[in-house]
Design a protein around this motif. Structure first.
Motif, PDB file in Angstrom:
ATOM      1  N   PRO A 201      24.995 -15.506  -5.061  1.00 19.97           N
ATOM      2  CA  PRO A 201      24.432 -15.550  -6.411  1.00 19.97           C
ATOM      3  C   PRO A 201      25.279 -16.407  -7.347  1.00 19.97           C
ATOM      4  N   SER A 202      24.689 -16.773  -8.471  1.00 16.05           N
ATOM      5  CA  SER A 202      25.423 -17.571  -9.445  1.00 16.05           C
ATOM      6  C   SER A 202      26.560 -16.742 -10.036  1.00 16.05           C
ATOM      7  N   GLY A 203      27.659 -17.382 -10.311  1.00 16.76           N
ATOM      8  CA  GLY A 203      28.831 -16.699 -10.838  1.00 16.76           C
ATOM      9  C   GLY A 203      29.774 -16.214  -9.754  1.00 16.76           C
ATOM     10  N   VAL A 204      29.420 -16.418  -8.497  1.00 14.20           N
ATOM     11  CA  VAL A 204      30.253 -16.003  -7.373  1.00 14.20           C
ATOM     12  C   VAL A 204      30.731 -17.251  -6.637  1.00 14.20           C
ATOM     13  N   THR A 205      32.049 -17.325  -6.416  1.00  9.12           N
ATOM     14  CA  THR A 205      32.610 -18.452  -5.667  1.00  9.12           C
ATOM     15  C   THR A 205      33.204 -17.940  -4.373  1.00  9.12           C
ATOM     16  N   ALA A 206      32.974 -18.707  -3.317  1.00  9.19           N
ATOM     17  CA  ALA A 206      33.457 -18.316  -1.993  1.00  9.19           C
ATOM     18  C   ALA A 206      34.291 -19.440  -1.410  1.00  9.19           C
ATOM     19  N   THR A 207      35.410 -19.081  -0.785  1.00 15.38           N
ATOM     20  CA  THR A 207      36.240 -20.049  -0.073  1.00 15.38           C
ATOM     21  C   THR A 207      36.485 -19.522   1.332  1.00 15.38           C
ATOM     22  N   ILE A 208      36.496 -20.461   2.266  1.00 12.32           N
ATOM     23  CA  ILE A 208      36.669 -20.099   3.667  1.00 12.32           C
ATOM     24  C   ILE A 208      37.913 -20.810   4.187  1.00 12.32           C
ATOM     25  N   GLU A 209      38.876 -19.996   4.614  1.00 13.18           N
ATOM     26  CA  GLU A 209      40.077 -20.523   5.234  1.00 13.18           C
ATOM     27  C   GLU A 209      40.055 -20.079   6.692  1.00 13.18           C
ATOM     28  N   LYS A 210      41.038 -20.480   7.451  1.00 11.60           N
ATOM     29  CA  LYS A 210      41.051 -20.129   8.874  1.00 11.60           C
ATOM     30  C   LYS A 210      41.231 -18.612   9.031  1.00 11.60           C
ATOM     31  N   GLY A 211      40.169 -17.942   9.400  1.00 11.81           N
ATOM     32  CA  GLY A 211      40.236 -16.520   9.660  1.00 11.81           C
ATOM     33  C   GLY A 211      40.109 -15.621   8.449  1.00 11.81           C
ATOM     34  N   ILE A 212      39.959 -16.177   7.234  1.00 11.63           N
ATOM     35  CA  ILE A 212      39.849 -15.355   6.022  1.00 11.63           C
ATOM     36  C   ILE A 212      38.738 -15.912   5.130  1.00 11.63           C
ATOM     37  N   PHE A 213      37.849 -15.020   4.727  1.00 13.16           N
ATOM     38  CA  PHE A 213      36.795 -15.362   3.779  1.00 13.16           C
ATOM     39  C   PHE A 213      37.153 -14.723   2.452  1.00 13.16           C
ATOM     40  N   LYS A 214      37.284 -15.543   1.410  1.00 16.17           N
ATOM     41  CA  LYS A 214      37.623 -15.037   0.077  1.00 16.17           C
ATOM     42  C   LYS A 214      36.429 -15.239  -0.836  1.00 16.17           C
ATOM     43  N   VAL A 215      36.127 -14.209  -1.604  1.00 13.42           N
ATOM     44  CA  VAL A 215      35.010 -14.283  -2.534  1.00 13.42           C
ATOM     45  C   VAL A 215      35.458 -13.720  -3.875  1.00 13.42           C
ATOM     46  N   LYS A 216      35.029 -14.402  -4.942  1.00 18.78           N
ATOM     47  CA  LYS A 216      35.417 -14.010  -6.301  1.00 18.78           C
ATOM     48  C   LYS A 216      34.165 -13.989  -7.157  1.00 18.78           C
ATOM     49  N   GLY A 217      34.021 -12.903  -7.923  1.00 17.70           N
ATOM     50  CA  GLY A 217      32.842 -12.760  -8.763  1.00 17.70           C
ATOM     51  C   GLY A 217      33.174 -12.056 -10.058  1.00 17.70           C
ATOM     52  N   PRO A 218      32.148 -11.697 -10.836  1.00 16.76           N
ATOM     53  CA  PRO A 218      32.396 -11.057 -12.136  1.00 16.76           C
ATOM     54  C   PRO A 218      33.044  -9.678 -12.033  1.00 16.76           C
ATOM     55  N   LYS A 219      32.881  -8.974 -10.927  1.00 10.94           N
ATOM     56  CA  LYS A 219      33.463  -7.630 -10.783  1.00 10.94           C
ATOM     57  C   LYS A 219      34.867  -7.656 -10.184  1.00 10.94           C
ATOM     58  N   GLY A 220      35.265  -8.756  -9.553  1.00 10.83           N
ATOM     59  CA  GLY A 220      36.588  -8.827  -8.938  1.00 10.83           C
ATOM     60  C   GLY A 220      36.589  -9.798  -7.775  1.00 10.83           C
ATOM     61  N   GLU A 221      37.596  -9.651  -6.913  1.00 16.47           N
ATOM     62  CA  GLU A 221      37.672 -10.527  -5.754  1.00 16.47           C
ATOM     63  C   GLU A 221      38.059  -9.731  -4.515  1.00 16.47           C
ATOM     64  N   LEU A 222      37.547 -10.192  -3.360  1.00 14.56           N
ATOM     65  CA  LEU A 222      37.789  -9.532  -2.087  1.00 14.56           C
ATOM     66  C   LEU A 222      38.124 -10.570  -1.020  1.00 14.56           C
ATOM     67  N   GLN A 223      38.827 -10.103   0.008  1.00 20.91           N
ATOM     68  CA  GLN A 223      39.117 -10.934   1.175  1.00 20.91           C
ATOM     69  C   GLN A 223      38.581 -10.226   2.405  1.00 20.91           C
ATOM     70  N   VAL A 224      37.917 -10.983   3.273  1.00 20.51           N
ATOM     71  CA  VAL A 224      37.386 -10.430   4.511  1.00 20.51           C
ATOM     72  C   VAL A 224      37.984 -11.221   5.671  1.00 20.51           C
ATOM     73  N   PRO A 225      38.859 -10.596   6.468  1.00 27.21           N
ATOM     74  CA  PRO A 225      39.356 -11.306   7.652  1.00 27.21           C
ATOM     75  C   PRO A 225      38.278 -11.323   8.735  1.00 27.21           C
ATOM     76  N   PHE A 226      38.205 -12.433   9.477  1.00 29.27           N
ATOM     77  CA  PHE A 226      37.250 -12.516  10.568  1.00 29.27           C
ATOM     78  C   PHE A 226      37.897 -13.244  11.739  1.00 29.27           C
ATOM     79  N   ASN A 227      37.307 -13.094  12.892  1.00 28.29           N
ATOM     80  CA  ASN A 227      37.814 -13.720  14.104  1.00 28.29           C
ATOM     81  C   ASN A 227      37.680 -15.239  13.978  1.00 28.29           C
ATOM     82  N   PRO A 228      38.779 -15.992  14.158  1.00 30.62           N
ATOM     83  CA  PRO A 228      38.694 -17.449  13.995  1.00 30.62           C
ATOM     84  C   PRO A 228      37.811 -18.140  15.031  1.00 30.62           C
TER      85      PRO A 228
END
Length: 185
Positions: A12-39
């Motif tokens: 959705p609008s207002g949410v930014t996502a970045t993808i690094e090796k093995g980590i998905f980071k998302v930032k939005g109006p309520k806060g930010e989270l990191q989701v580790p995933f299998n590379p």
């Protein structure tokens, strides 16, 4: 292919996502989270959609495919909308109140039960017999709500205790053989 895993995730609008090796980071109006995933899995962002692809059809890649997509979708929804789980107190004299961030429960024990929420989770008490657990991390909100319910599980005979809103409790019948002393000589 996994039916869940192949579905794109709309950002959705207002949410930014970045993808690094093995980590998905998302930032939005309520806060930010990191989701580790299998590379080994490939997470791509194209326009306002995020897709997850698996390299092979091996069982470990197949099982991780849908799981990774669901965890990323939960993080995106959490930072944009948040999660809320509603609980209710059933029983005579059962009530809850907030003292700052701390939740105080009077639920039939000889002492009030005091619960301090972990970081990222907050309690809201709209009325004395209702508690709302809110936060951005779906797993953490669900775990805190389950721990809160565990303080006083619903009684199988009367239904008294802490329960989820809308939860049906199968009540056991009482002693049907008790006749009140009739028939004794």
């Amino acid at each position: 292919m996994s039916r869940i895993g192949k579905q794109p995730i709309a950002v959705p609008s207002g949410v930014t996502a970045t993808i690094e090796k093995g980590i998905f980071k998302v930032k939005g109006p309520k806060g930010e989270l990191q989701v580790p995933f299998n590379p080994a899995l490939e997470v791509k962002q194209e326009d306002n959609n995020i897709t997850v692809a698996r390299p092979t059809d091996r069982p470990e890649h197949r099982s991780l495919h849908g799981l990774t997509r669901t965890l990323i979708a939960n993080a995106v929804k959490g930072v944009s909308d948040g999660y809320t789980i509603n609980l209710e107190l059933k029983g005579v004299g059962y009530r809850a109140r907030l003292n700052g961030r701390v939740l105080e429960l009077t639920i039939g024990y000889s002492h009030p039960v005091v619960l301090d929420p972990p970081a990222g989770v907050s309690f809201v008490v709209p009325e004395p017999t209702r508690i709302d657990v809110t936060g951005i991390d779906k797993q953490l909100v669900g775990q805190v709500a389950a721990n809160l319910r565990k303080v006083r599980k619903p009684d199988a005979y009367h239904g008294k205790g802490v329960r989820f809103v809308g939860e049906k409790i199968a009540l056991k019948p009482g002693k049907a053989g008790a006749t009140g002393g009739k028939g004794k000589k």
